[in-house]
Design a protein around this motif. Structure first.
Motif, short mmCIF file in Angstrom:
data_model
loop_
_atom_site.label_atom_id
_atom_site.label_comp_id
_atom_site.label_asym_id
_atom_site.label_seq_id
_atom_site.Cartn_x
_atom_site.Cartn_y
_atom_site.Cartn_z
N VAL A 186 0.83 -1.20 0.00
CA VAL A 186 0.00 0.00 0.00
C VAL A 186 0.87 1.25 0.00
O VAL A 186 0.62 2.20 -0.74
CB VAL A 186 -0.94 -0.01 1.22
N PHE A 194 2.38 1.83 -3.29
CA PHE A 194 1.34 2.22 -4.24
C PHE A 194 0.98 3.69 -4.05
O PHE A 194 0.91 4.46 -5.01
CB PHE A 194 0.11 1.34 -4.03
N LEU A 195 0.79 4.09 -2.79
CA LEU A 195 0.46 5.50 -2.51
C LEU A 195 1.58 6.40 -3.01
O LEU A 195 1.35 7.45 -3.60
CB LEU A 195 0.30 5.71 -1.00
N THR A 236 1.38 7.12 -6.63
CA THR A 236 0.19 7.75 -7.21
C THR A 236 0.46 9.18 -7.63
O THR A 236 -0.31 9.74 -8.40
CB THR A 236 -0.99 7.76 -6.22
N LEU A 274 2.33 15.58 -1.93
CA LEU A 274 1.19 15.12 -1.13
C LEU A 274 1.21 13.61 -0.88
O LEU A 274 1.04 13.18 0.27
CB LEU A 274 -0.12 15.54 -1.79
N LEU A 277 0.96 11.52 2.62
CA LEU A 277 -0.02 10.45 2.85
C LEU A 277 0.69 9.17 3.28
O LEU A 277 0.26 8.48 4.20
CB LEU A 277 -0.84 10.18 1.58
N THR A 293 1.75 9.27 6.90
CA THR A 293 0.62 8.97 7.80
C THR A 293 0.31 7.48 7.78
O THR A 293 0.13 6.85 8.84
CB THR A 293 -0.61 9.75 7.33
N ILE A 303 0.49 4.76 10.95
CA ILE A 303 -0.68 4.00 11.38
C ILE A 303 -0.43 2.50 11.24
O ILE A 303 -0.69 1.73 12.17
CB ILE A 303 -1.92 4.43 10.57
N PHE A 350 -9.04 11.67 2.76
CA PHE A 350 -7.94 11.06 3.49
C PHE A 350 -8.13 11.23 5.00
O PHE A 350 -7.82 10.33 5.78
CB PHE A 350 -6.59 11.65 3.08
N PHE A 403 -10.17 8.59 6.30
CA PHE A 403 -9.38 7.40 6.61
C PHE A 403 -8.74 7.52 7.98
O PHE A 403 -8.77 6.58 8.78
CB PHE A 403 -8.30 7.21 5.54
N VAL A 404 -8.17 8.71 8.27
CA VAL A 404 -7.49 8.88 9.55
C VAL A 404 -8.48 8.72 10.71
O VAL A 404 -8.20 8.02 11.69
CB VAL A 404 -6.80 10.26 9.61
N GLU A 419 -9.36 5.22 11.25
CA GLU A 419 -8.32 4.51 12.00
C GLU A 419 -8.41 4.83 13.48
O GLU A 419 -8.27 3.94 14.31
CB GLU A 419 -6.94 4.87 11.46
N LEU A 464 -6.70 2.46 1.64
CA LEU A 464 -5.56 3.22 1.14
C LEU A 464 -5.36 3.01 -0.36
O LEU A 464 -5.04 3.95 -1.09
CB LEU A 464 -4.29 2.83 1.90
N LEU A 519 -7.88 5.22 -1.96
CA LEU A 519 -7.50 6.63 -1.90
C LEU A 519 -6.40 6.93 -2.92
O LEU A 519 -6.44 7.95 -3.62
CB LEU A 519 -7.03 7.00 -0.50
N GLY A 520 -5.41 6.01 -3.00
CA GLY A 520 -4.32 6.21 -3.95
C GLY A 520 -4.83 6.25 -5.37
O GLY A 520 -4.43 7.11 -6.17
N TYR A 567 -6.66 9.47 -5.94
CA TYR A 567 -5.73 10.59 -6.05
C TYR A 567 -5.01 10.58 -7.39
O TYR A 567 -4.82 11.62 -8.03
CB TYR A 567 -4.72 10.56 -4.90
N LEU A 592 -8.08 14.94 -2.85
CA LEU A 592 -8.85 14.06 -1.98
C LEU A 592 -9.87 14.86 -1.17
O LEU A 592 -10.57 14.31 -0.35
CB LEU A 592 -7.93 13.28 -1.04
#
Lengths: 120, 516
Positions: free
Chosen positions: A39, A42-43, A46, A68, A72, A75, A79, B129, B132-133, B136, B173, B176-177, B180, B186
């Motif tokens: 993930v 991947f992010l 993007t 950006l 992301l 973050t 997490i 996003f 998402f936070v 979580e 995620l 979201l990716g 984006y 987002l």
């Protein structure tokens, strides 16, 4: 580079999903870790793959990379790292309490009766 | 207008204080937690008052203009959801303190406040996003609450719940990716503009992201085919936690409603309404699965979990129609089903602790006389009527509103047949459970080789304090029934606001244009 990144994400995701579907908690933890790596990569990709460009927009820079997704990813890393730690503790607790390392579902219906030896 | 962020900041400040300063003093922790919950209800009521003017009130964190900074947005829908969350939280925390559930593990109140923070944040955010936070935040707190009280079974169910949701987070995620990468933003308002302007030919990537997102929210909402985590989780969690979790499925429903009306407008060329064709069948199957589960369950908590799934089916059937009338009906049913599920779980807690060794197994067993069986039975009848959607309570009104909103659709015969059959099965299942719990003959139990010995050592006498949380929720259901007209008007306005996203987009993005 696109091919490399795409293959990397694909392999990590496939391995992560395979391990997540295992019955024991340790492979599941590893699988989720691999999935979170996939993930994050991947992010990161993007924002389009750009090499050697600063992540800021200024008049002097000829090109820039999108900052950006990097924020992301940061973050998401924090997490998922915390989650991995929690998951390990939980798996350990579940193993120590139940003397069983499995994650397979036993359904809400089949809990043993508190009292034994009674015919339903 | 800093009040908008208060429902996030207050629990965020309160929780660490409770966790660090009051961890050895349960009385102080209870006092602060309940006081915090009361203040939150007040704040939420003020927010509803503010939102009632029909405007969208943006809040820019750090005063950064919208598509660059993180924005919160308060409109009628967010305000109503925050109010529901805080009312439910107050009832649950009072019940947990009165029954001593909060002593059976560590940090109940701190985790509880974090959970409320995540819920309120998810309802207030205007950024995907950030959604998402906050998901979580509420999930991390819920992991702690889920295993509150310990025990091998609960830890096992907790492990499954955590793994399930971590996979869901990874999928979130990825979604979201993808979104984006397709749009470059987002922020929900900015997304709405970009998606609206996108030609259908370029939409493949965007649709993939939106579909992934819909799967994630369906997972949170426990929609078939990703509902299977819910019965094990809710049935194994401690009862007050399960009651609080009654709103967790609604977060998923809310997110679908919010994102797929504003950020991904169904009428835009890029989206082409692909979600509607999938969502309605899934909702109807969910309603049936829930009802069959209610009918077939052999344990009370499992039965209530399936009742929650059934209510998700009805709720999503309303949302899947994507019309303002259906959305307002679904929102009314959402308020009602959250309260009804919570009151059933809290009530089941008292019933189960009064049944001694029989616990929540649906077999004949005596209820300890000190636990006020008559009052329990009466309340169970009330809550079951509410949950099953029989007149005269708000569940009936909610279901009628949803059915009425489905009337203009071509598949009305199917959806009416499914929802009404599901209601019938739920009524039969809950009636069976009620007669088994309260009408089974104690003689039959005495004949069994004495395992019911001394149930009084579990709960000697149920004080009226233990009924306080339940009484509050019952009062809310009655209020929802009596004030159905005004509440429905408010929710109708909220749904209209949701289906006219221009005001929302304008309120959030206008700052950027001014600041230039």
């Amino acid at each position: 580079m696109e091919l490399l990144i795409a293959t990397g994400i694909g392999v990590l995701t496939a391995a992560g999903i395979y391990l997540t579907l295992r019955l024991r908690s340790f492979p599941v933890v590893l699988g989720l870790a691999l999935l979170s790596y996939a993930v994050n990569l991947f992010l990161f990709s993007t924002g389009r793959l750009v090499t050697g460009a600063p992540p800021i927009l200024s008049k002097d820079a000829a090109a820039y990379t999108d900052p950006l997704p990097q924020a992301l990813v940061l973050t998401a890393i924090v997490i998922s790292f915390g989650m991995s730690a929690l998951l390990v503790m939980l798996a350990l607790g579940s193993y120590l309490e139940g003397r069983d390392d499995g994650v397979e579902g036993d359904g809400a219906e089949d809990a043993p009766e508190a009292t034994s030896g009674e015919a339903r | 207008m800093h009040l908008i962020i208060a429902p996030i900041v207050l629990p965020a400040v309160l929780a660490p204080i409770i966790a660090w300063v009051m961890r050895h003093d349960i009385v102080l922790a209870r006092a602060f937690s309940i006081a915090g919950a009361v203040v939150m209800v007040g704040i939420a009521a003020l927010l509803v008052g503010i939102a009632a003017d029909g405007q969208t009130h943006p809040y820019f964190l750090g005063d950064w203009p919208a598509p660059f900074g993180i924005a919160l947005a308060l409109d009628r829908l967010s305000a109503a959801m925050v109010l529901l969350t805080t009312l439910l939280a107050l009832a649950v925390v009072v019940h947990a303190a009165a029954t001593g559930w909060d002593r059976r593990g560590q940090h109940f109140h701190a985790l509880f406040q974090f959970q409320v923070m995540g819920l309120c944040g998810a309802f207030l955010t205007a950024d995907a996003f950030n959604l998402f936070v906050f998901f979580e935040v509420l999930l991390i707190a819920s992991y702690g609450l889920m295993i509150h009280g310990g025990g091998a079974e609960r830890l096992r169910a907790g492990l499954q719940y955590v793994v399930m949701n971590l996979v869901g987070s990874a999928l979130f995620l990825f979604a979201l990716g993808t979104i984006y990468a397709a749009t470059g933003t987002l922020n929900m308002a900015d997304l709405a503009q970009k998606v609206g302007a996108m030609p259908a030919g370029d939409a493949a990537l965007l649709r993939t992201g939106a579909a992934l997102m819909a799967i994630v929210f369906a997972l949170k909402a426990a929609l078939v085919p990703v509902h299977f985590w819910l019965p094990a989780t809710y049935a194994r969690a401690s009862a007050p936690v399960a009651a609080l979790f009654a709103i967790m499925t609604k977060v998923g429903a809310y997110a679908i409603l919010r994102l797929f009306t504003i950020a991904f407008p169904p009428q835009s060329a890029a989206m082409g309404g692909f979600l509607q064709s999938v969502l309605m069948p899934a909702a109807l199957v969910t309603a049936i699965v829930g009802a069959v589960g209610v009918l077939g369950a052999r344990q009370l908590f499992a039965q209530l979990s399936f009742a929650v799934i059934g209510s998700v089916g009805v709720l999503m059937a309303g949302i899947a129609a994507f019309t303002p009338e259906a959305a307002s009906a679904a929102l009314y049913y959402l308020l009602h089903s959250t309260l009804a599920a919570a009151v059933l779980f809290l009530l089941a807690d008292l019933v189960v602790s009064a049944r001694g060794a029989a616990r929540d197994h649906l077999r004949p067993a005596a209820i300890a006389p000190g636990a006020r069986p008559g009052l329990l039975a009466g309340l169970f009848l009330f809550a079951a009527i509410a949950m099953a959607g029989m007149p005269p309570l708000s569940g009936f009104l909610g279901k009628i509103l949803v059915l009425q909103a489905l009337w203009p659709r071509p598949d009305v015969a199917l959806s009416w047949a499914v929802l009404l059959t599901a209601s019938l099965l739920t009524i039969v299942g809950l009636a069976r459970a009620g007669s088994m719990l309260f009408w089974s003959r104690p003689e039959a139990v005495a004949a069994a080789p004495g395992q019911e010995a001394a149930p009084e050592d579990v709960v000697p006498v149920a004080g009226f304090a233990q009924f306080a949380g339940i009484a509050g929720l019952v009062a809310l259901i009655v209020a929802l029934t009596v004030l159905a007209g005004p509440v429905h008007d408010y929710l109708g306005a909220a749904a209209a606001q949701l289906h006219d996203p221009a005001g929302y987009i304008d309120a959030i993005l206008s700052r950027a244009q001014e600041g230039g």
